[in-house]
Design a protein around this motif. Structure first.
Motif, PDB file in Angstrom:
ATOM      1  N   ALA A 196       7.451  -8.043   9.426  1.00  0.00           N
ATOM      2  CA  ALA A 196       8.824  -8.560   9.385  1.00  0.00           C
ATOM      3  C   ALA A 196       9.693  -7.962  10.475  1.00  0.00           C
ATOM      4  O   ALA A 196      10.619  -8.613  10.962  1.00  0.00           O
ATOM      5  N   HIS A 197       9.418  -6.713  10.867  1.00  0.00           N
ATOM      6  CA  HIS A 197      10.237  -6.021  11.866  1.00  0.00           C
ATOM      7  C   HIS A 197       9.308  -5.421  12.920  1.00  0.00           C
ATOM      8  O   HIS A 197       8.890  -4.259  12.784  1.00  0.00           O
ATOM      9  N   PRO A 198       8.950  -6.189  13.938  1.00  0.00           N
ATOM     10  CA  PRO A 198       8.025  -5.700  14.976  1.00  0.00           C
ATOM     11  C   PRO A 198       8.514  -4.396  15.611  1.00  0.00           C
ATOM     12  O   PRO A 198       9.701  -4.226  15.884  1.00  0.00           O
ATOM     13  N   GLY A 199       7.568  -3.484  15.822  1.00  0.00           N
ATOM     14  CA  GLY A 199       7.891  -2.196  16.418  1.00  0.00           C
ATOM     15  C   GLY A 199       8.116  -1.104  15.396  1.00  0.00           C
ATOM     16  O   GLY A 199       8.106   0.079  15.732  1.00  0.00           O
ATOM     17  N   THR A 200       8.343  -1.508  14.134  1.00  0.00           N
ATOM     18  CA  THR A 200       8.543  -0.532  13.066  1.00  0.00           C
ATOM     19  C   THR A 200       7.296  -0.482  12.190  1.00  0.00           C
ATOM     20  O   THR A 200       6.334  -1.234  12.407  1.00  0.00           O
ATOM     21  N   ILE A 201       7.311   0.411  11.205  1.00  0.00           N
ATOM     22  CA  ILE A 201       6.164   0.528  10.314  1.00  0.00           C
ATOM     23  C   ILE A 201       6.515   0.017   8.926  1.00  0.00           C
ATOM     24  O   ILE A 201       7.676   0.022   8.520  1.00  0.00           O
ATOM     25  N   ARG A 202       5.502  -0.417   8.224  1.00  0.00           N
ATOM     26  CA  ARG A 202       5.668  -0.885   6.846  1.00  0.00           C
ATOM     27  C   ARG A 202       5.943   0.303   5.939  1.00  0.00           C
ATOM     28  O   ARG A 202       5.353   1.371   6.106  1.00  0.00           O
ATOM     29  N   SER A 203       6.847   0.127   4.989  1.00  0.00           N
ATOM     30  CA  SER A 203       7.185   1.220   4.080  1.00  0.00           C
ATOM     31  C   SER A 203       5.958   1.673   3.307  1.00  0.00           C
ATOM     32  O   SER A 203       5.191   0.858   2.786  1.00  0.00           O
ATOM     33  N   TYR A 204       5.754   2.980   3.231  1.00  0.00           N
ATOM     34  CA  TYR A 204       4.612   3.529   2.503  1.00  0.00           C
ATOM     35  C   TYR A 204       4.716   3.271   1.009  1.00  0.00           C
ATOM     36  O   TYR A 204       3.711   3.303   0.297  1.00  0.00           O
ATOM     37  N   GLU A 205       5.917   3.044   0.525  1.00  0.00           N
ATOM     38  CA  GLU A 205       6.123   2.904  -0.913  1.00  0.00           C
ATOM     39  C   GLU A 205       6.187   1.454  -1.366  1.00  0.00           C
ATOM     40  O   GLU A 205       6.414   1.190  -2.542  1.00  0.00           O
ATOM     41  N   LYS A 206       6.003   0.532  -0.434  1.00  0.00           N
ATOM     42  CA  LYS A 206       6.109  -0.880  -0.790  1.00  0.00           C
ATOM     43  C   LYS A 206       4.957  -1.292  -1.697  1.00  0.00           C
ATOM     44  O   LYS A 206       3.797  -0.948  -1.465  1.00  0.00           O
ATOM     45  N   ASP A 207       5.276  -2.050  -2.744  1.00  0.00           N
ATOM     46  CA  ASP A 207       4.303  -2.563  -3.708  1.00  0.00           C
ATOM     47  C   ASP A 207       3.541  -1.451  -4.418  1.00  0.00           C
ATOM     48  O   ASP A 207       2.358  -1.588  -4.736  1.00  0.00           O
ATOM     49  N   LYS A 208       4.208  -0.346  -4.684  1.00  0.00           N
ATOM     50  CA  LYS A 208       3.585   0.756  -5.407  1.00  0.00           C
ATOM     51  C   LYS A 208       4.486   1.183  -6.554  1.00  0.00           C
ATOM     52  O   LYS A 208       5.712   1.156  -6.450  1.00  0.00           O
ATOM     53  N   GLY A 209       3.866   1.597  -7.633  1.00  0.00           N
ATOM     54  CA  GLY A 209       4.590   2.163  -8.754  1.00  0.00           C
ATOM     55  C   GLY A 209       4.819   3.646  -8.552  1.00  0.00           C
ATOM     56  O   GLY A 209       4.289   4.250  -7.614  1.00  0.00           O
ATOM     57  N   PRO A 210       5.579   4.296  -9.436  1.00  0.00           N
ATOM     58  CA  PRO A 210       5.903   5.718  -9.277  1.00  0.00           C
ATOM     59  C   PRO A 210       4.682   6.625  -9.185  1.00  0.00           C
ATOM     60  O   PRO A 210       4.627   7.526  -8.353  1.00  0.00           O
ATOM     61  N   LEU A 211       3.663   6.393 -10.042  1.00  0.00           N
ATOM     62  CA  LEU A 211       2.473   7.247 -10.009  1.00  0.00           C
ATOM     63  C   LEU A 211       1.674   7.042  -8.735  1.00  0.00           C
ATOM     64  O   LEU A 211       1.165   8.001  -8.140  1.00  0.00           O
ATOM     65  N   ALA A 212       1.585   5.784  -8.296  1.00  0.00           N
ATOM     66  CA  ALA A 212       0.860   5.506  -7.060  1.00  0.00           C
ATOM     67  C   ALA A 212       1.572   6.124  -5.862  1.00  0.00           C
ATOM     68  O   ALA A 212       0.937   6.631  -4.937  1.00  0.00           O
ATOM     69  N   ILE A 213       2.914   6.096  -5.882  1.00  0.00           N
ATOM     70  CA  ILE A 213       3.686   6.701  -4.790  1.00  0.00           C
ATOM     71  C   ILE A 213       3.450   8.198  -4.751  1.00  0.00           C
ATOM     72  O   ILE A 213       3.236   8.797  -3.688  1.00  0.00           O
ATOM     73  N   GLU A 214       3.451   8.838  -5.924  1.00  0.00           N
ATOM     74  CA  GLU A 214       3.237  10.281  -5.984  1.00  0.00           C
ATOM     75  C   GLU A 214       1.836  10.645  -5.515  1.00  0.00           C
ATOM     76  O   GLU A 214       1.644  11.643  -4.807  1.00  0.00           O
ATOM     77  N   ALA A 215       0.860   9.838  -5.912  1.00  0.00           N
ATOM     78  CA  ALA A 215      -0.515  10.085  -5.479  1.00  0.00           C
ATOM     79  C   ALA A 215      -0.645   9.894  -3.964  1.00  0.00           C
ATOM     80  O   ALA A 215      -1.333  10.664  -3.286  1.00  0.00           O
ATOM     81  N   ASP A 216       0.020   8.880  -3.444  1.00  0.00           N
ATOM     82  CA  ASP A 216      -0.015   8.603  -2.011  1.00  0.00           C
ATOM     83  C   ASP A 216       0.567   9.770  -1.215  1.00  0.00           C
ATOM     84  O   ASP A 216       0.033  10.171  -0.172  1.00  0.00           O
ATOM     85  N   ARG A 217       1.665  10.328  -1.714  1.00  0.00           N
ATOM     86  CA  ARG A 217       2.291  11.456  -1.028  1.00  0.00           C
ATOM     87  C   ARG A 217       1.408  12.695  -1.083  1.00  0.00           C
ATOM     88  O   ARG A 217       1.296  13.440  -0.093  1.00  0.00           O
ATOM     89  N   ALA A 218       0.781  12.919  -2.234  1.00  0.00           N
ATOM     90  CA  ALA A 218      -0.106  14.074  -2.362  1.00  0.00           C
ATOM     91  C   ALA A 218      -1.304  13.953  -1.425  1.00  0.00           C
ATOM     92  O   ALA A 218      -1.723  14.936  -0.802  1.00  0.00           O
ATOM     93  N   ALA A 219      -1.849  12.728  -1.305  1.00  0.00           N
ATOM     94  CA  ALA A 219      -2.981  12.507  -0.410  1.00  0.00           C
ATOM     95  C   ALA A 219      -2.577  12.708   1.041  1.00  0.00           C
ATOM     96  O   ALA A 219      -3.359  13.226   1.852  1.00  0.00           O
ATOM     97  N   TYR A 220      -1.362  12.305   1.386  1.00  0.00           N
ATOM     98  CA  TYR A 220      -0.871  12.506   2.761  1.00  0.00           C
ATOM     99  C   TYR A 220      -0.792  13.994   3.098  1.00  0.00           C
ATOM    100  O   TYR A 220      -1.240  14.445   4.152  1.00  0.00           O
ATOM    101  N   LEU A 221      -0.204  14.764   2.194  1.00  0.00           N
ATOM    102  CA  LEU A 221      -0.044  16.192   2.452  1.00  0.00           C
ATOM    103  C   LEU A 221      -1.378  16.920   2.536  1.00  0.00           C
ATOM    104  O   LEU A 221      -1.505  17.909   3.277  1.00  0.00           O
ATOM    105  N   SER A 222      -2.380  16.446   1.794  1.00  0.00           N
ATOM    106  CA  SER A 222      -3.681  17.121   1.791  1.00  0.00           C
ATOM    107  C   SER A 222      -4.549  16.728   2.982  1.00  0.00           C
ATOM    108  O   SER A 222      -5.574  17.356   3.235  1.00  0.00           O
ATOM    109  N   GLY A 223      -4.146  15.694   3.724  1.00  0.00           N
ATOM    110  CA  GLY A 223      -4.955  15.238   4.852  1.00  0.00           C
ATOM    111  C   GLY A 223      -4.509  15.832   6.173  1.00  0.00           C
ATOM    112  O   GLY A 223      -3.682  16.737   6.242  1.00  0.00           O
TER     113      GLY A 223
END
Length: 603
Positions: free
Chosen positions: A162-189
């Motif tokens: 939708a917005h060329p040159g930018t990035i898609r939101s990491y939290e789009k189409d995710k619930g609270p638990l999935a968002i928390e898991a996604d953030r934890a996986a990011y920090l551990s990588g």
């Protein structure tokens, strides 16, 4: 040609016809001018009570100038309840207007005339003092606030369609638990140095570019205003504000729909996660807790050793859902250039400073330079501190200095922003979808529209927030960032003008200080409460709706003033005015002998 452009052109043609007709007729200027009795120098006559030192208010029934004090409750002419009601309205307006990123001048000026019964110039001065207080109150909140996105990452991310040159939101189409898991996986990588970044809610770079551009436009707008008859620029104000309110309301409807859909999606995903979690918990009751604990691998833990959220999501999601939950962790960055990664982190770390000292210093320098020039030149009904008028060459030199100072600032920081954006794009900087990716074309387009917004603001005598705020929203800037940035920019212009009005005596100092304080407190409380509501609900579109409503109310105020002025003038439309008019020896006396109004006019 758009319908808006056609309407504007038609209205301008009608105004041009009316002006030609007004110039041809002499009845507007042939009537006898009304004079008012002024207590100065033992009693003189003035054409306008703003020229009667210490007695700015006009009693039209007796044709006299008088003074009044805050919350006065004399036998005649009591203003106690008028001032009380005004205090309540000013308090509420300041909170809502500041939260929306506008000063509220479009409301303060009409109400100052209609409710508080201030003369037009004094009402404008009181409005500037009120805006100054509200802007300062808002700044106390904004300067400590952070960007709505508190979890920016140093990974390249997934490009946004939708917005060329930018990035898609990491939290789009995710619930609270999935968002928390996604953030934890990011920090551990990654390389073990990952962390989350954020920014101040005030976009200082944008302020350094757009604020001086708008100020330059406002200088030109004030010059044009001196030529236009009052009825014309007030009519123009009503037209511009009406169109702006209409466009902003359209933006509100689309943004509100988007926010509502996002909120419903989050609630749906949260409910789905809760149901899966509940079913998993029931199944786990039939197993030994140690068995589950033995299934957990150390590699599945986050940086702090926490495994519960990640493990729950892993167990409670399968197939597409599991893939979606972890699609944006950017854990597979083996092809990421380490040099680019360090440069991205440098940009993110630099932008995360809550108080960028050099940028704040530049804004202060811009304010000091503009204030000094404004005081030397005079304007908005206030005389120059060095006594020059439009008949002096120094006046035009100072006007040129205003343009050079503001446009010079805008040019320097525009080039800096452009180079910085190019440098960030070269290292795959993770721009948010609400970021403006500056290039030469956007720089020229937005500087033109901002300059035009400044012209409108200077022409019709409102704060630039009512025009610049909607412009930033159409640029795609996040509503919270837009309102905070424009509210901070308003402080630069309102402060110096407010001080000029008070020093000139056009505004009673006790009224200026009182309403300054009321608006400061109202803006601080209102901004804090509204921001908390936005943060809790995620409905940032509410700010856009309030902005549209405020601009709509300002439109009504302009129309009321227009019709009242026309009625007082016998519905006679005058033509263009001369640019330079200097009255010498009129409405003045050799000494400022001020006597009490009741001694001369004992009513």
């Amino acid at each position: 040609m758009t319908s808006t452009t056609r309407i504007t052109l038609c209205l301008l043609l009608v105004a041009s016809f009316k002006l030609n007709h007004a110039n041809a007729a002499s009845s507007c200027s042939s009537g006898d001018e009304v004079s008012y009795s002024c207590p100065n120098c033992g009693g003189i006559s003035v054409s306008d009570c703003s020229k009667c030192d210490g007695y700015l208010f006009t009693d039209y029934s007796r044709d006299v100038c008088y003074d009044r004090t805050l919350f006065s409750n004399e036998r005649e002419g009591s203003f106690l309840w008028v001032d009380i009601v005004g205090t309540i309205i000013w308090f509420l307006t300041s909170g809502i207007a500041t939260a929306c990123g506008v000063g509220g001048g479009g409301i303060y000026v009409p109400l100052g005339i209609l409710l508080l019964r201030f003369p037009p110039k004094s009402s404008s001065g009181l409005s500037q003092a009120s805006i100054f207080g509200a802007a300062l109150g808002g700044l106390l909140v904004n300067v400590r606030s952070r960007h709505p996105d508190r979890h920016m990452r140093d990974t390249k991310g997934e490009p946004s369609e939708a917005h060329p040159g930018t990035i898609r939101s990491y939290e789009k189409d995710k619930g609270p638990l999935a968002i928390e898991a996604d953030r934890a996986a990011y920090l551990s990588g990654g390389d073990g140095k990952r962390k989350f970044y954020t920014r101040p809610v005030i976009d200082y770079d944008m302020a350094l570019f757009l604020a001086p551009t708008e100020m330059a436009g406002a200088v030109l707008g004030v010059i044009i205003q001196r030529l236009f008859p009052d009825w014309l620029f007030v009519s123009f104000a009503a037209i511009v504000l009406a169109l702006t309110s209409y466009k902003t309301f359209g933006k509100f409807k689309s943004s509100y729909k988007k926010d509502k859909e996002t909120r419903e999606t989050v609630l749906r995903l949260s409910l789905a996660e809760s149901q899966r979690d509940s079913s998993i918990q029931k199944e786990s009751n039939y197993t030994d807790g140690n068995e589950i604990g033995n299934d957990v691998d150390c590699s599945e833990t986050g940086t702090n050793g926490a495994i519960s959220t990640v493990k729950i999501i892993e167990m409670s999601t399968t197939g597409k859902e599991y893939e979606t939950a972890f699609s944006n962790t950017a854990s597979d960055d083996s092809d990421d250039d380490p040099i680019e990664l360090e440069k991205r982190r440098h940009f993110l770390q630099e932008e995360s400073r809550q108080y960028p000292k050099e940028k704040i210093a530049y804004l202060i320098l811009l304010w000091v330079g503009l204030t000094v020039i404004t005081f030397l030149k005079g304007g908005k009904g206030v005389d120059s501190v060095i006594g020059i008028t439009c008949e002096d060459a120094g006046y035009y030199a100072l006007v040129a200095a205003q343009f050079l100072w503001t446009l010079g600032f805008a040019t320097v920081f525009g080039i800096k922003i452009l180079k910085r954006t190019q440098a960030k794009m070269a290292v795959n900087y993770p721009f948010l979808e609400t970021d403006v990716l500056w290039d030469a074309k956007k720089m020229l387009n937005y500087s033109f529209f901002t300059f035009f917004a400044g012209i409108i603001a200077g022409l019709i005598g409102i704060g630039g927030g009512m025009v610049l705020g909607p412009l930033m929203l159409f640029m795609g800037v996040h509503p919270a960032v837009s309102t905070a940035t424009t509210a901070s920019m308003i402080l630069l212009t309102s402060s110096s003008v407010a001080v000029m009005f008070v020093m000139s005596g056009l505004v009673p100092w006790e009224y200026a200080v009182f309403f300054f304080s009321i608006c400061l407190v109202g803006a601080y409380i209102g901004k804090t409460r509204i921001d908390a509501y936005i943060k809790r609900t995620g409905m940032a579109s509410i700010l856009i709706g309030c902005l549209a409503a405020i601009i709509g109310l300002a439109t009504v105020g302009c129309l009321v003033i227009l019709f009242l002025n026309l009625d007082n003038a016998g519905w006679c439309l005058d033509g263009f005015k001369p640019f330079c008019v200097v009255k010498k020896g009129q409405d003045t006396c050799p000494t400022r002998l001020l006597t009490e109004a009741k001694d001369i006019f004992p009513y």
